[in-house]
Design a protein around this motif. Structure first.
Motif, PDB file in Angstrom:
ATOM      1  N   VAL A  98       7.093  10.668 -12.134  1.00 37.71           N
ATOM      2  CA  VAL A  98       6.513   9.173 -12.050  1.00 37.71           C
ATOM      3  C   VAL A  98       7.259   8.026 -12.618  1.00 37.71           C
ATOM      4  O   VAL A  98       7.633   7.137 -12.293  1.00 37.71           O
ATOM      5  CB  VAL A  98       5.025   9.184 -12.727  1.00 37.71           C
TER       6      VAL A  98
ATOM      7  N   THR B  84       0.120  18.004  -8.799  1.00 34.30           N
ATOM      8  CA  THR B  84      -0.689  18.790  -9.598  1.00 34.30           C
ATOM      9  C   THR B  84      -2.129  19.600  -9.141  1.00 34.30           C
ATOM     10  O   THR B  84      -2.512  20.258  -9.897  1.00 34.30           O
ATOM     11  CB  THR B  84      -1.083  18.088 -11.085  1.00 34.30           C
TER      12      THR B  84
ATOM     13  N   VAL C 289       5.294  16.078 -13.491  1.00 33.74           N
ATOM     14  CA  VAL C 289       4.940  15.289 -12.712  1.00 33.74           C
ATOM     15  C   VAL C 289       4.989  13.686 -13.352  1.00 33.74           C
ATOM     16  O   VAL C 289       5.395  13.038 -12.665  1.00 33.74           O
ATOM     17  CB  VAL C 289       3.416  15.364 -12.012  1.00 33.74           C
TER      18      VAL C 289
ATOM     19  N   PHE D 217       2.448   6.625  -5.641  1.00 32.42           N
ATOM     20  CA  PHE D 217       2.225   7.257  -7.125  1.00 32.42           C
ATOM     21  C   PHE D 217       0.914   8.116  -6.872  1.00 32.42           C
ATOM     22  O   PHE D 217       0.693   8.947  -7.770  1.00 32.42           O
ATOM     23  CB  PHE D 217       2.227   6.168  -8.209  1.00 32.42           C
ATOM     24  N   GLY D 218       0.236   7.535  -5.835  1.00 35.44           N
ATOM     25  CA  GLY D 218      -0.895   8.370  -5.594  1.00 35.44           C
ATOM     26  C   GLY D 218      -0.471   9.759  -4.991  1.00 35.44           C
ATOM     27  O   GLY D 218      -0.987  10.785  -5.613  1.00 35.44           O
TER      28      GLY D 218
ATOM     29  N   THR E 174       1.186  12.311  -7.618  1.00 36.16           N
ATOM     30  CA  THR E 174       0.207  13.001  -8.502  1.00 36.16           C
ATOM     31  C   THR E 174      -0.724  14.058  -7.773  1.00 36.16           C
ATOM     32  O   THR E 174      -1.063  14.935  -8.438  1.00 36.16           O
ATOM     33  CB  THR E 174      -0.733  12.212  -9.048  1.00 36.16           C
ATOM     34  N   ASP E 175      -0.678  14.085  -6.547  1.00 35.46           N
ATOM     35  CA  ASP E 175      -1.180  15.241  -5.805  1.00 35.46           C
ATOM     36  C   ASP E 175      -0.590  16.728  -6.166  1.00 35.46           C
ATOM     37  O   ASP E 175      -1.477  17.624  -6.002  1.00 35.46           O
ATOM     38  CB  ASP E 175      -0.834  15.064  -4.280  1.00 35.46           C
TER      39      ASP E 175
ATOM     40  N   ALA F  22       0.821  -1.231   0.101  1.00 38.46           N
ATOM     41  CA  ALA F  22      -0.055  -0.053   0.060  1.00 38.46           C
ATOM     42  C   ALA F  22       0.877   1.111  -0.025  1.00 38.46           C
ATOM     43  O   ALA F  22       0.561   2.174  -0.696  1.00 38.46           O
ATOM     44  CB  ALA F  22      -0.927   0.090   1.157  1.00 38.46           C
TER      45      ALA F  22
ATOM     46  N   MET G 146       4.040   1.543  -1.305  1.00 35.96           N
ATOM     47  CA  MET G 146       4.619   1.600  -2.602  1.00 35.96           C
ATOM     48  C   MET G 146       3.838   2.139  -3.440  1.00 35.96           C
ATOM     49  O   MET G 146       4.038   2.854  -4.350  1.00 35.96           O
ATOM     50  CB  MET G 146       5.343   0.249  -2.907  1.00 35.96           C
ATOM     51  N   LEU G 147       2.634   1.690  -3.541  1.00 37.19           N
ATOM     52  CA  LEU G 147       1.448   1.961  -4.641  1.00 37.19           C
ATOM     53  C   LEU G 147       0.831   3.480  -4.220  1.00 37.19           C
ATOM     54  O   LEU G 147       0.745   4.184  -5.151  1.00 37.19           O
ATOM     55  CB  LEU G 147       0.340   1.140  -4.500  1.00 37.19           C
ATOM     56  N   GLY G 148       0.918   3.978  -2.938  1.00 36.99           N
ATOM     57  CA  GLY G 148       0.581   5.056  -2.648  1.00 36.99           C
ATOM     58  C   GLY G 148       1.524   6.210  -2.802  1.00 36.99           C
ATOM     59  O   GLY G 148       1.038   7.280  -3.203  1.00 36.99           O
TER      60      GLY G 148
END
Lengths: 342, 342
Positions: free
Chosen positions: B150, B135, B146, B128-129, B132-133, B122, B124-126
């Motif tokens: 990534v 922007t 951004v 990339f979430g 993107t914030d 979670a 590691m996946l978070g």
């Protein structure tokens, strides 16, 4: 070249339309993960190929095409959803101690826990690398669209993890209620269906209404798919499904028909169900009892009806989109989700 | 509010300049991971807070500022590199069976293997979430930048995994040579330093030459950092470092000074080194022998010199950038990387 996936050669007629897409995806997977490479890469290839159903990449490709923007530009994104899915399966098999996956040793069984954890990580992280490839290709995608897809995939990945954590909490809890089960499967199973369809709609340049329709399609499809999956142990034999009918029971995993039965049954049947699933009986007897209760309470039929209703709802969402080859494939996937025997 | 990180209150003088950035990062971590939340979220908070040195987020913030584009807009990206780092540490502790991390039970020890795997995923996946914030914020970053970040972060994550897989291969192999060790640490340790500095340079709008300079800074810094880390068991006591001097030996992990010693030693000393690390002696005796050989062959001094040379190279890369508060902090980090005692 990897042999084509079983699901491609045995599909029902409407899905034959998807065969060229499947072949494209398999060719691209094979090209990106050559046999001769460093160890982590070879283990990743072992996890990815021969491929599973490639259902999620197919959904992404068809969703993009349904809004007028499919084709080679979205292939990297289609692969990325598969990396995320397979990475999570590799970790699932570590967590559950599952020795088999797709009819051969799981990565954990074949390469050990350490390599399985690292391989799963590399696949999940690689998800976001390949996703950005779409902007590099000739006729590449606008960065803003790809970035929106990154956001959707990252959220889906985290939701998947939330679903897994929630599933662990619900284990052994027959009284958890259908609501919590539905929330859990919307996270655990629904997340990647949603990412695939919403991601495809975004990358294909769909309007907000089209994105919304494809997201709703994915949510109903995910429900139908998981409900049917939970039914398989009671409707197919384990040689077909590759799933032991006993495994859900042994893992005390509350599944859709069992929870429905618990909700529908009168007190005596409910007590028998709880006893059967509480470890009071030998596993084979427990399975027989559960199966009988699912039949006599009508839970099995009710579960089938609800799964079919979800598949129908999924199809109805497609009415928001122009009719096309792609929407026909998406409708066929919805039908398949509740008629497959594996 | 979380207590400030140890590294913040005890830093040497030049790094005091970084204190406001550290406080901003800690405040933001605390805000984004409230105590009251669902279980997976609470375990994630346990992994993230109290925070470690926050070195990688600091590097990202300062690299962005060094090219004229730091501040609140890059805070989400700075946190994202920490999520990636901590997620990988959570998995490392599962793989190595380490019960302690930062002086308290590791996530694996506290919550079990299953939750540790899912929490690491979670995080590691978070990554990339939250990336993107950037922007979304007022004065948000251009999507193209951004997206480049990534790509850099995904590649760094995969490189980190490649380094971990390679480290497992090198275990017990004193003859692996310094070259392979350097390649391994460039992947395992260098990847996130590189991601932080290159990511900061990209997000801050740096020119290609500036991106290149900060990437080179990060690579030398990563080498210096890892070389010094490998020296710590022989230069500090374990109460300070939190690392057992015996743990590298017990794990048969080839480390920088030991490999240097192996390369520098004559045949008799080399034979004694191999015997000591081959499990022929009780651990405490082995450590004493290794330590003595590191001194008598001059490997310890040589390792220190090489680490310092890498830190100096890192600083020299900063000459490509306009002098600023940020470059002063980056230079101080390079000095600290080879002078810290933990």
């Amino acid at each position: 070249m990897t042999p084509p996936d079983v699901a491609v050669t045995e599909v029902a007629d409407p899905l034959a339309e998807a065969a060229p897409t499947m072949e494209l995806l398999l060719r691209e997977l094979d090209r990106r993960w050559p046999r001769e490479a460093e160890r982590l890469h070879r283990i990743s290839r072992y996890a990815l190929l021969p491929a599973g159903k490639l259902l999620r990449p197919l959904l992404l490709m068809e969703a993009a095409e349904a809004v007028g923007g499919g084709g080679p530009a979205v292939v990297p994104a289609a692969l990325s959803v598969e990396y995320l899915h397979v990475g999570s399966l590799v970790h699932d098999d570590v967590i559950d101690g599952d020795a088999m996956r797709r009819g051969r040793p799981s990565v954990a069984a074949r390469h050990g826990t350490a390599d399985a954890i690292v391989t799963g990580d590399a696949l999940m992280l690689g998800t976001f690398g390949v996703l950005t490839d779409g902007t590099d290709e000739a006729g590449g995608l606008p960065p803003g669209r790809v970035l929106d897809a990154v956001r959707v995939f990252a959220q889906a990945g985290v939701d998947l993890c939330r679903g897994q954590a929630m599933e662990a909490e619900l284990r052994g809890d027959l009284g958890c209620g259908l609501d919590r089960y539905v929330t859990m499967t919307a996270l655990k199973t629904g997340a990647l269906f949603r990412a695939a369809c919403r991601g495809g709609a975004i990358l294909g340049g769909g309007s907000p209404a089209q994105r919304h329709a494809l997201t709703a399609y994915a949510e109903h499809l995910g429900s139908a798919f998981q409900m049917h999956d939970d039914l398989l142990p009671y409707t197919s034999d384990s040689r077909t499904t590759g799933k032991s009918a006993l495994s859900d029971i042994a893992a005390a995993r509350p599944t859709f028909p069992v929870l429905l039965c618990h909700a529908m049954a009168g007190a005596p049947a409910r007590a028998r169900l709880e006893a059967a699933l509480g470890g009071a009986l030998p596993a084979a007897d427990a399975l027989r009892t559960v199966h009988e209760l699912l039949e006599t309470t009508g839970a099995l039929d009710a579960a089938r009806d609800r799964a079919t209703a979800q598949a129908d709802l999924a199809k109805s969402c497609l009415a928001e989109l122009p009719r096309s080859r792609a929407t026909a494939v998406l409708a066929a996937v919805a039908d398949l989700s509740v008629s497959r025997d594996r």
